[in-house]
Design a protein around this motif. Structure first.
Motif, PDB file in Angstrom:
ATOM      1  N   ASP A 155      -6.933   5.756  -8.717  1.00  0.00           N
ATOM      2  CA  ASP A 155      -7.856   6.811  -8.231  1.00  0.00           C
ATOM      3  C   ASP A 155      -8.298   6.542  -6.797  1.00  0.00           C
ATOM      4  O   ASP A 155      -9.181   7.230  -6.274  1.00  0.00           O
ATOM      5  CB  ASP A 155      -9.089   6.888  -9.144  1.00  0.00           C
ATOM      6  CG  ASP A 155      -9.839   5.562  -9.187  1.00  0.00           C
ATOM      7  OD1 ASP A 155     -10.890   5.492  -9.856  1.00  0.00           O
ATOM      8  OD2 ASP A 155      -9.372   4.587  -8.548  1.00  0.00           O
ATOM      9  N   GLY A 156      -7.696   5.525  -6.158  1.00  0.00           N
ATOM     10  CA  GLY A 156      -8.047   5.244  -4.770  1.00  0.00           C
ATOM     11  C   GLY A 156      -9.258   4.358  -4.605  1.00  0.00           C
ATOM     12  O   GLY A 156      -9.706   4.115  -3.482  1.00  0.00           O
ATOM     13  N   HIS A 157      -9.791   3.839  -5.726  1.00  0.00           N
ATOM     14  CA  HIS A 157     -10.943   2.917  -5.572  1.00  0.00           C
ATOM     15  C   HIS A 157     -10.459   1.581  -5.040  1.00  0.00           C
ATOM     16  O   HIS A 157      -9.285   1.215  -5.165  1.00  0.00           O
ATOM     17  CB  HIS A 157     -11.689   2.763  -6.900  1.00  0.00           C
ATOM     18  CG  HIS A 157     -11.085   1.792  -7.859  1.00  0.00           C
ATOM     19  ND1 HIS A 157     -10.266   2.164  -8.904  1.00  0.00           N
ATOM     20  CD2 HIS A 157     -11.187   0.451  -7.930  1.00  0.00           C
ATOM     21  CE1 HIS A 157      -9.897   1.093  -9.581  1.00  0.00           C
ATOM     22  NE2 HIS A 157     -10.437   0.030  -9.008  1.00  0.00           N
ATOM     23  N   VAL A 217      -3.797   7.605   0.517  1.00  0.00           N
ATOM     24  CA  VAL A 217      -4.733   6.747   1.252  1.00  0.00           C
ATOM     25  C   VAL A 217      -4.241   6.491   2.671  1.00  0.00           C
ATOM     26  O   VAL A 217      -5.006   6.608   3.638  1.00  0.00           O
ATOM     27  CB  VAL A 217      -4.940   5.413   0.501  1.00  0.00           C
ATOM     28  CG1 VAL A 217      -5.656   4.377   1.372  1.00  0.00           C
ATOM     29  CG2 VAL A 217      -5.720   5.645  -0.789  1.00  0.00           C
ATOM     30  N   LEU A 218      -2.972   6.160   2.817  1.00  0.00           N
ATOM     31  CA  LEU A 218      -2.455   5.751   4.124  1.00  0.00           C
ATOM     32  C   LEU A 218      -2.000   6.922   4.988  1.00  0.00           C
ATOM     33  O   LEU A 218      -2.075   6.836   6.222  1.00  0.00           O
ATOM     34  CB  LEU A 218      -1.279   4.771   3.946  1.00  0.00           C
ATOM     35  CG  LEU A 218      -1.614   3.380   3.433  1.00  0.00           C
ATOM     36  CD1 LEU A 218      -0.354   2.530   3.358  1.00  0.00           C
ATOM     37  CD2 LEU A 218      -2.674   2.702   4.292  1.00  0.00           C
ATOM     38  N   GLU A 219      -1.551   7.981   4.369  1.00  0.00           N
ATOM     39  CA  GLU A 219      -0.942   9.049   5.179  1.00  0.00           C
ATOM     40  C   GLU A 219      -1.587  10.416   4.975  1.00  0.00           C
ATOM     41  O   GLU A 219      -1.295  11.358   5.711  1.00  0.00           O
ATOM     42  CB  GLU A 219       0.557   9.135   4.862  1.00  0.00           C
ATOM     43  CG  GLU A 219       1.319   7.860   5.214  1.00  0.00           C
ATOM     44  CD  GLU A 219       2.788   7.913   4.845  1.00  0.00           C
ATOM     45  OE1 GLU A 219       3.578   7.142   5.435  1.00  0.00           O
ATOM     46  OE2 GLU A 219       3.153   8.749   3.980  1.00  0.00           O
ATOM     47  N   GLY A 220      -2.457  10.525   3.975  1.00  0.00           N
ATOM     48  CA  GLY A 220      -3.074  11.826   3.705  1.00  0.00           C
ATOM     49  C   GLY A 220      -4.330  12.058   4.509  1.00  0.00           C
ATOM     50  O   GLY A 220      -4.740  11.208   5.304  1.00  0.00           O
ATOM     51  N   TYR A 225     -14.540   9.785   0.189  1.00  0.00           N
ATOM     52  CA  TYR A 225     -15.395   9.804  -1.010  1.00  0.00           C
ATOM     53  C   TYR A 225     -14.593  10.123  -2.253  1.00  0.00           C
ATOM     54  O   TYR A 225     -15.004   9.882  -3.374  1.00  0.00           O
ATOM     55  CB  TYR A 225     -16.569  10.762  -0.802  1.00  0.00           C
ATOM     56  CG  TYR A 225     -17.360  10.314   0.403  1.00  0.00           C
ATOM     57  CD1 TYR A 225     -17.350  11.036   1.581  1.00  0.00           C
ATOM     58  CD2 TYR A 225     -18.024   9.083   0.389  1.00  0.00           C
ATOM     59  CE1 TYR A 225     -18.017  10.576   2.705  1.00  0.00           C
ATOM     60  CE2 TYR A 225     -18.691   8.615   1.506  1.00  0.00           C
ATOM     61  CZ  TYR A 225     -18.677   9.359   2.665  1.00  0.00           C
ATOM     62  OH  TYR A 225     -19.328   8.904   3.783  1.00  0.00           O
ATOM     63  N   GLN A 226     -13.353  10.622  -2.019  1.00  0.00           N
ATOM     64  CA  GLN A 226     -12.407  10.788  -3.127  1.00  0.00           C
ATOM     65  C   GLN A 226     -11.410   9.618  -3.159  1.00  0.00           C
ATOM     66  O   GLN A 226     -10.873   9.279  -4.201  1.00  0.00           O
ATOM     67  CB  GLN A 226     -11.618  12.098  -2.981  1.00  0.00           C
ATOM     68  CG  GLN A 226     -12.450  13.354  -3.210  1.00  0.00           C
ATOM     69  CD  GLN A 226     -13.360  13.664  -2.031  1.00  0.00           C
ATOM     70  OE1 GLN A 226     -12.927  13.581  -0.879  1.00  0.00           O
ATOM     71  NE2 GLN A 226     -14.614  13.992  -2.304  1.00  0.00           N
ATOM     72  N   LEU A 227     -11.199   9.025  -1.974  1.00  0.00           N
ATOM     73  CA  LEU A 227     -10.262   7.886  -1.864  1.00  0.00           C
ATOM     74  C   LEU A 227     -10.988   6.736  -1.169  1.00  0.00           C
ATOM     75  O   LEU A 227     -10.777   6.483   0.030  1.00  0.00           O
ATOM     76  CB  LEU A 227      -9.026   8.300  -1.061  1.00  0.00           C
ATOM     77  CG  LEU A 227      -8.142   9.380  -1.671  1.00  0.00           C
ATOM     78  CD1 LEU A 227      -7.116   9.859  -0.642  1.00  0.00           C
ATOM     79  CD2 LEU A 227      -7.427   8.872  -2.927  1.00  0.00           C
ATOM     80  N   PRO A 228     -11.840   6.032  -1.887  1.00  0.00           N
ATOM     81  CA  PRO A 228     -12.713   5.022  -1.236  1.00  0.00           C
ATOM     82  C   PRO A 228     -11.966   3.943  -0.457  1.00  0.00           C
ATOM     83  O   PRO A 228     -12.523   3.391   0.493  1.00  0.00           O
ATOM     84  CB  PRO A 228     -13.499   4.425  -2.414  1.00  0.00           C
ATOM     85  CG  PRO A 228     -13.556   5.541  -3.411  1.00  0.00           C
ATOM     86  CD  PRO A 228     -12.233   6.229  -3.308  1.00  0.00           C
ATOM     87  N   ALA A 229     -10.711   3.657  -0.797  1.00  0.00           N
ATOM     88  CA  ALA A 229      -9.978   2.638  -0.018  1.00  0.00           C
ATOM     89  C   ALA A 229      -9.899   3.040   1.453  1.00  0.00           C
ATOM     90  O   ALA A 229      -9.786   2.187   2.339  1.00  0.00           O
ATOM     91  CB  ALA A 229      -8.582   2.436  -0.585  1.00  0.00           C
ATOM     92  N   GLN A 230     -10.000   4.344   1.733  1.00  0.00           N
ATOM     93  CA  GLN A 230      -9.978   4.798   3.132  1.00  0.00           C
ATOM     94  C   GLN A 230     -11.231   4.380   3.902  1.00  0.00           C
ATOM     95  O   GLN A 230     -11.242   4.413   5.132  1.00  0.00           O
ATOM     96  CB  GLN A 230      -9.835   6.331   3.188  1.00  0.00           C
ATOM     97  CG  GLN A 230      -8.474   6.839   2.773  1.00  0.00           C
ATOM     98  CD  GLN A 230      -8.346   8.346   2.944  1.00  0.00           C
ATOM     99  OE1 GLN A 230      -9.347   9.068   2.864  1.00  0.00           O
ATOM    100  NE2 GLN A 230      -7.149   8.816   3.188  1.00  0.00           N
ATOM    101  N   LEU A 231     -12.287   3.981   3.169  1.00  0.00           N
ATOM    102  CA  LEU A 231     -13.510   3.549   3.862  1.00  0.00           C
ATOM    103  C   LEU A 231     -13.321   2.189   4.518  1.00  0.00           C
ATOM    104  O   LEU A 231     -14.107   1.798   5.377  1.00  0.00           O
ATOM    105  CB  LEU A 231     -14.670   3.464   2.857  1.00  0.00           C
ATOM    106  CG  LEU A 231     -15.336   4.767   2.429  1.00  0.00           C
ATOM    107  CD1 LEU A 231     -16.302   4.496   1.291  1.00  0.00           C
ATOM    108  CD2 LEU A 231     -16.073   5.428   3.595  1.00  0.00           C
ATOM    109  N   ALA A 247       5.624   0.635  -4.791  1.00  0.00           N
ATOM    110  CA  ALA A 247       4.349   1.238  -4.366  1.00  0.00           C
ATOM    111  C   ALA A 247       4.525   2.042  -3.084  1.00  0.00           C
ATOM    112  O   ALA A 247       3.773   2.989  -2.825  1.00  0.00           O
ATOM    113  CB  ALA A 247       3.305   0.146  -4.156  1.00  0.00           C
ATOM    114  N   ALA A 248       5.548   1.700  -2.293  1.00  0.00           N
ATOM    115  CA  ALA A 248       5.785   2.390  -1.009  1.00  0.00           C
ATOM    116  C   ALA A 248       6.653   3.635  -1.169  1.00  0.00           C
ATOM    117  O   ALA A 248       6.915   4.350  -0.202  1.00  0.00           O
ATOM    118  CB  ALA A 248       6.463   1.434  -0.026  1.00  0.00           C
ATOM    119  N   SER A 249       7.071   3.939  -2.415  1.00  0.00           N
ATOM    120  CA  SER A 249       8.124   4.956  -2.621  1.00  0.00           C
ATOM    121  C   SER A 249       7.700   6.372  -2.248  1.00  0.00           C
ATOM    122  O   SER A 249       8.550   7.233  -2.058  1.00  0.00           O
ATOM    123  CB  SER A 249       8.579   4.930  -4.092  1.00  0.00           C
ATOM    124  OG  SER A 249       7.470   5.194  -4.949  1.00  0.00           O
ATOM    125  N   CYS A 250       6.411   6.624  -2.108  1.00  0.00           N
ATOM    126  CA  CYS A 250       5.970   7.974  -1.714  1.00  0.00           C
ATOM    127  C   CYS A 250       5.544   8.049  -0.254  1.00  0.00           C
ATOM    128  O   CYS A 250       5.097   9.103   0.217  1.00  0.00           O
ATOM    129  CB  CYS A 250       4.802   8.442  -2.587  1.00  0.00           C
ATOM    130  SG  CYS A 250       5.257   8.738  -4.303  1.00  0.00           S
TER     131      CYS A 250
END
Ligand code: 6PG
Length: 257
Positions: A155-157, A217-220, A225-231, A247-250
């Motif tokens: 979920d991006g946490h 997370v990396l490219e979107g 607040y929906q993808l906290p790893a972006q913080l 994990a890199a396949s997308c």
């Protein structure tokens, strides 16, 4: 939200074993640089399952004899609100995987007291432990950990910073307790405020189950607040992602950079 530029590097490796081995080498290299400057090495451990093998590697030859472990201090990015001997404890996972195999003074292991019946008291206590360790006073800026290890959930946490939870908006506290509705359980977590002061942050992400989220997370779009790893954007530090091919396949850009 201020999207400060962060020097972000991503390294894509074949599989989980390669990620764990690369992470171990990088951790020891960073530690040797810090120790070589005459400072103790302050390392923040992540929980979950991804780092377990990395910890086993660090606790085995040759890595177990590479560092003066008495000069390494261990902190945690987050903890489940359970006893330290509970199967879900992040402390227990790290202790069983490597800490018990190394001659580390008890005083160097700074665990979060997930067993405290009052999670908010445990969070305040942990913040005090960090403040005292660095010789800081109330009101001082957060310290800079030498290295923070993190993972991401589907979920991006990251840490226990879950989507749309209060900790994402915390602007004063370094450590908070929060009930995570998605898990129906309490967690303790470092906040982005202190995580982003780290000198280096190392994300470990493996497995196809993370691929879609990792690409978001990396490219979107930036929607932390929906993808906290972006913080997690270290203000002055380095941000490194160690990713395996599944994990890199997308990722649109699946080159290391
Ligand atoms: C935790 C972790 C958490 C973890 C991610 C990924 O307490 O669970 O701190 O943030 O890093 O959930 O977990 P896995 O490595 O098990 O996929």
């Amino acid at each position: 939200m201020n999207q400060r530029p962060t020097q972000l590097t991503r390294v894509i490796l074949l599989g989980p074993e390669d990620v764990a081995q690369e992470a171990a080498h990088r951790i020891v290299k960073i530690a040797e640089e810090v120790l070589g400057r005459g400072q103790d090495f302050r390392l923040v451990l992540s929980g979950g399952t991804t780092p377990k093998h990395l910890y086993e590697i660090l606790g085995s030859r040759p890595f177990c004899s590479r560092l003066p472990w008495h000069r390494v201090h261990f902190f945690w990015a987050d903890e489940r609100c359970v006893r330290p001997d509970h199967p879900g404890s992040n402390y227990r996972m790290a202790y069983e995987a490597f800490l018990k195999n190394l001659s580390i003074p008890d005083a160097n292991i700074h665990r979060m007291r997930g067993e405290d019946p009052d999670p908010h008291a445990a969070a305040r206590e942990y913040e005090e432990i960090i403040r005292a360790h660095y010789g800081l006073e109330w009101g001082d800026s957060p310290p800079s950990f030498d290295l923070v290890l993190l993972g991401i959930g589907p979920d991006g946490h990251t840490a226990s910073l879950f989507p749309e939870t209060p900790a994402l908006y915390e602007s004063d506290r370094w450590v908070v307790a929060q009930f995570v509705p998605q898990l129906k359980s309490w967690r303790l977590t470092l906040t982005p405020l202190i995580l982003n002061r780290a000198r280096q942050v190392l994300f470990l992400v493996t497995g196809a189950a993370k691929a879609k989220t990792l690409a978001e997370v990396l490219e979107g779009p930036y929607r932390p607040y929906q993808l906290p790893a972006q913080l997690i954007r270290p203000v002055q530090g380095q941000l490194l992602w160690l990713i395996d091919q599944d994990a890199a396949s997308c990722l649109q850009n699946s080159s290391s950079e």
